[in-house]
Design an enzyme around this catalytic site. Structure first.
Site, short mmCIF file in Angstrom:
data_model
loop_
_atom_site.label_atom_id
_atom_site.label_comp_id
_atom_site.label_asym_id
_atom_site.label_seq_id
_atom_site.Cartn_x
_atom_site.Cartn_y
_atom_site.Cartn_z
N GLU A 124 -13.21 29.93 70.56
CA GLU A 124 -12.82 28.53 70.43
C GLU A 124 -11.54 28.42 69.61
OE1 GLU A 124 -14.03 26.15 72.66
OE2 GLU A 124 -15.97 26.76 71.87
N ASP A 161 -10.40 25.46 81.33
CA ASP A 161 -11.40 24.67 82.05
C ASP A 161 -11.22 24.78 83.56
OD1 ASP A 161 -12.10 23.95 79.51
OD2 ASP A 161 -11.33 21.91 79.63
#
Length: 381
Positions: free
Chosen positions: A31, A167
């Site tokens: 992340e 994504d």
């Protein structure tokens, strides 16, 4: 949902539509590493956006959103539509034409079962589904990596979100039983095995909105760049934290603010955690993988400081349950979800424990979203 999309298309525009799907995604570990040109480990999930599409003989596209129950006409060479959901379709078509494609008018109906507001990338799923569908029906010849970049540029140029490519990449390249180790610098990727027999993946949505995420994201990015600038004064060829080792960071720690040092330390350690986690997956060692998830949360909470009370509470409860292999916050932070790897025999009791303790502490129950790692964009019919 697939049947609903097809039936709605026939009702509005007649038969003969082709049907496509592209999924949302989770990120297992890695992340805030993407904009530092490090590694991420996403997987496509069994919740998707479905698109029915067919060329028409008119001069405009006719679009219907099942989720919003709205219908519009759109000229892809005209003004950008006011409806945000239509801007994604408009953007994908225009980005394709920038790359030499000819997009003739079409009819389209879409909808999905990707939970909104939980950080599962419904917008990337829509861009990927539309791109994959138009690429197929018009035989445009774009590869999946090009489609991912088209989706990313749609966000940048038509929606106003300066997102990375993770994504869209996950939505297009996902495979059942695998997660994607993506190198955000080169876009090289490797499918890593992810089939934890006897375990489930579940998200707990805090329902806390990311009110700080956009402003703090820019702060974190600037702090990482400040650390890189210090190292670059001494070491040539350093372009991002991907190029910085812990030895380098420690050597020049005295020249940077303490907070900058901690931000950079987290990113360097998170990249290594991800590589170690992938090595564990290749051995089928989900216990070690879960420990790396826990370490990721600790770093995000303490060094990168993008967690919140609700996320930390969920992670702490998970740590006390022997049936949970790993738990971490997922996404930009300051709200959103935790992602948890839970033994099947402990699953029901753990869900009850989380709901009870969270509602007692915060006065509401978290939204529970069970996911399975699934395939990326594909044609259904």
């Amino acid at each position: 949902m697939k049947t609903k999309i097809q039936e709605q298309f026939e009702k509005l525009y007649g038969d003969g539509a082709s049907l496509f799907a592209s999924p949302g995604r989770v990120n297992l570990i890695g992340e805030h590493t993407d904009y530092n040109l490090g590694f991420v480990l996403p997987g496509a999930i069994d919740k998707a956006i479905y698109v029915a599409v067919k060329p028409n003989d008119g001069k405009v596209c006719r679009l219907h959103s099942v989720d919003y129950d709205e219908t519009i006409e759109m000229d892809i060479h005209g003004e950008k539509p006011e409806k945000q959901w239509a801007q994604y379709i408009y953007g994908v078509a225009n980005e394709m034409e920038k790359r030499g494609a000819l997009i003739r008018p079409f009819d389209m109906v879409f909808g999905g079962d990707v939970p909104l507001g939980a950080g599962l990338s419904s917008s990337a799923a829509l861009e990927s589904a539309v791109g994959f569908a138009l690429n197929t029906i018009y035989d445009l010849g774009f590869g999946r990596e090009q489609l991912a970049k088209i989706g990313q540029m749609t966000e940048h140029n038509y929606v106003g979100v300066r997102c990375g490519i993770m994504d869209q990449f996950a939505s297009l390249f996902g495979e059942a039983g695998h997660v994607i180790r993506l190198d955000c610098r080169s876009l090289e990727y490797k499918l890593e095995p992810f089939d934890p027999q006897g375990c489930k993946v579940v998200l707990f949505d805090t329902k806390v909105k990311h009110t700080l995420a956009s402003s703090e994201y820019n702060v974190r990015r600037a702090q990482c760049e400040a650390g890189v600038a210090v190292v670059l004064r001494h070491v040539g060829g350093v372009e991002s934290l991907r190029d910085v080792t812990m030895d380098m960071l420690d050597a020049y720690k005295g020249e940077m603010e303490e907070v900058v040092y901690r931000r950079c330390r987290y990113v360097i350690e998170e990249n290594q955690r991800l590589l170690d986690a992938c090595a564990a997956l290749e051995k089928g060692d989900y216990v070690t993988f879960g420990q790396k998830m826990n370490g990721s949360h600790d770093g995000l909470s303490k060094d990168y400081e993008v967690s919140c009370a609700e996320l930390d509470f969920l992670a702490d409860v998970a740590r006390t349950n022997s049936g949970v292999l790993g738990a971490r916050m997922m996404g930009g932070g300051f709200g959103g979800c935790t992602i948890n790897l839970v033994r099947a025999e402990a699953y029901a009791d753990f869900l009850e424990e989380i709901s009870d303790k969270f509602s007692h502490r915060f006065g509401q129950t978290p939204r529970i979203i069970e996911v399975n790692i699934s395939q990326g964009a594909h044609r259904i019919a």
